[in-house]
Enzyme design. Structure first.
Site, short mmCIF file in Angstrom:
data_model
loop_
_atom_site.label_atom_id
_atom_site.label_comp_id
_atom_site.label_asym_id
_atom_site.label_seq_id
_atom_site.Cartn_x
_atom_site.Cartn_y
_atom_site.Cartn_z
N GLU A 6 66.81 -10.66 53.24
CA GLU A 6 66.69 -9.55 52.23
C GLU A 6 67.21 -9.89 50.98
O GLU A 6 67.47 -10.58 50.71
CB GLU A 6 67.35 -8.50 52.98
CG GLU A 6 68.98 -8.68 53.25
CD GLU A 6 69.58 -7.55 54.03
OE1 GLU A 6 69.11 -6.51 54.18
OE2 GLU A 6 70.82 -7.87 54.79
N ASP A 39 76.44 -4.68 47.32
CA ASP A 39 75.24 -5.09 46.84
C ASP A 39 75.29 -5.13 45.30
O ASP A 39 74.41 -4.65 44.51
CB ASP A 39 74.12 -3.97 47.17
CG ASP A 39 74.28 -3.69 48.81
OD1 ASP A 39 74.65 -4.51 49.52
OD2 ASP A 39 74.03 -2.43 48.84
#
Length: 527
Positions: A187, A15
């Protein structure tokens, strides 16, 4: 021509949020249940990277006692405006079943290395928050919206709400600015301005083998957003397993010369789609088309090697893989499970020259384990330690553990047996099922014990010795493919660690002393 070799952050570094401030580049990555929270890596040239700091170092910023596996810190976002660094992060308290408790926070610092403030609570409506600083000085929080209702899709869109920096709170209406494309599971929102448009970068397809980066744009921050007709702009080639897999969750940066790069997560299977190293961070070079859409150079699939920017080469020092615990502080690569390094369970001072771990809770505890861990960042590794430990009961254990989470680990441990006395054995947990892998445990002398683990991709072999370098194998080779995101009863997000630990299930906190820890890499002849 200088090349960037991917992954730039090997091992469990998912991430990525990339940022440039002046001549310095930073990448922040998720840390989940591991403490300290959020790793920030630094580079001057996008080629050489160094672990620089952790901003979440205090319980007042991050209290993870009791957090579930793969809970904790999800998808941080690092930004900079008005001379201040901003870090947004989620502390996930529950994630299985219909509901997710996802609390979003903001901390700030004048210097990237801190001190970082205590957190400002933002919201809990979903995860993957980011902070967008508009050209007019306004600040906006984005996050995906989680919808638990059976009649709805759980990934319900991207929320946008203004953040009042002076009042330290969100204010005004919440706008659902983008409900995603047909890939779904929308997302990881980030907004960038370019050429008169707001560009919304999202991750879609789920953070596994269908992961992707998609783009939409609008002339207005609140939308409507036009979807890129060639989405996804980055994904992975499932027909070619030799390439980087799971590519997605992108974040953009511009160089001093105006070149664009995307940091994204990826993964490298050890065998049969099993990624024991976890999700890693890679970089791809980008460009803009004449009609104003972002493209990946040689995309949409990620490359192993990428043209580096025209910047002076700037190698950075790396911490030694050998730790003799002679320093007054732990090396930066060390992590613990859910709790900070406090004297009640870990010490470099009580016995100078040794790491002392005081026996904590069991390997399946989500509260107070006494475990010190370093990421597995290579497919071919030997780790080694020397342990002094005098157990008096079978509930007292210490040793070398190859650990994914409370459900999956393999543990070469010293303990006590009623007939053998001090002895050595192997414990394995596979998908939460406990097993003992030696038919007969090995009796040990009272002196110290040398322990070693050799990892070759998905194969692990343990060794021990009672004299330096007189190694004897312990048991058979062990298949550790279950130490991965991809071989579990439920989805999870971290990676494998090489770790030292001590348990005392009697509650007496018997200590084990470790003289050193070696992490030695072999040649990674294959990806």
């Amino acid at each position: 021509m200088t090349l960037i070799t991917n992954p730039v952050l090997p091992g469990y570094h998912p991430d990525p949020s990339i940022l440039r401030v002046g001549d310095d580049y930073y990448i922040a990555v998720s840390t989940f249940e591991w403490f300290p929270g959020v790793q920030i890596h630094h580079s001057k040239d996008l080629v050489h990277w160094q672990l620089l700091t952790y901003p979440l170092t205090r319980v007042s910023q991050l209290n993870m006692i009791g957090n579930i596996d793969s809970g904790g810190v999800w998808a941080p976002c690092l930004s900079h405006a008005d001379g201040v660094f901003y870090l947004i992060y989620t502390d996930v308290k529950s994630r299985e079943g219909a509901f997710k408790d996802t609390h979003n926070y903001l901390i700030i610092a004048d210097n990237i290395e801190g001190p970082w403030s205590d957190p400002v609570y933002l919201n809990s409506s979903g995860f993957d928050p980011s902070l967008f600083h508009d050209e007019d000085g306004s600040k906006w929080l984005l996050n995906m919206i989680w919808d638990f209702r059976k009649s709805k899709h759980p990934f319900a869109g991207i929320a946008l709400q203004r953040y009042d920096h002076d009042r330290k709170r969100l204010t005004g209406p919440v706008h659902n600015i983008f409900r995603g494309t047909e890939l779904g599971l929308t997302e990881a929102p980030h907004i960038y301005q370019h050429g008169g448009y707001y560009y919304l970068i999202t991750a879609e397809g789920g953070t596994e083998y269908n992961h992707a980066v998609t783009v939409a744009r609008s002339s207005s921050l609140s939308g409507p957003y036009e979807v890129d007709p060639e989405n996804p702009i980055l994904t992975s080639d499932r027909e070619d397993p030799s390439r980087l897999q799971k590519a997605g969750h992108g974040s953009l940066v511009t160089t001093q010369d105006g070149d664009w790069y995307m940091a994204h997560l990826c993964a490298r299977p050890a065998i049969d789609d099993k990624c024991i190293l976890g999700r890693e961070t890679a970089l791809q070079k980008c460009y803009w088309t004449e009609d104003g859409w972002l493209r990946i150079e040689n995309g949409p699939y990620p490359d192993w090697q990428v043209t580096a920017p025209n910047l002076a080469s700037h190698p950075l020092p790396q911490e030694d893989g050998h730790d003799d615990f002679s320093d007054s502080r732990l090396k930066l690569y060390w992590n613990s499970l859910r709790r900070p390094f406090t004297q009640d369970w870990i010490s470099l001072h009580e016995r100078p020259g040794f790491l002392r771990l005081k026996g904590g809770e069991s390997m399946q505890s989500t509260h107070r384990q006494s475990l010190l861990a370093r990421r597995l960042e290579h497919f071919h590794v030997e780790v080694e330690t020397e342990l002094e430990f005098s157990p008096e009961h079978f509930q007292q254990m210490a040793g070398l553990i190859i650990y994914y989470d409370t459900a999956d680990y393999v543990y070469l441990r010293v303990t006590h047996h009623e007939e053998l006395g001090k002895c050595l054995g192997i414990i394995e947990s596979r998908h939460g099922e406990y097993d003992e892998l030696l038919s007969e445990e090995i009796a040990l002398p009272a002196s110290s014990t040398f322990l070693k683990a050799k990892i070759d991709r998905e194969q692990l072999q343990f060794y021990y010795s009672t004299e330096p370098e007189q190694w004897q194998s312990v048991g058979d080779k062990i298949d550790i493919a279950h130490l991965s995101d991809d071989d579990a009863k439920y989805i999870r997000f971290t990676g494998t660690f090489t770790s030292l630990c001590v348990q005392d299930l009697s509650g007496q906190a018997l200590a084990g002393d470790f003289a050193y820890f070696d992490y030695r890499t072999g040649e990674d002849k294959d990806h």
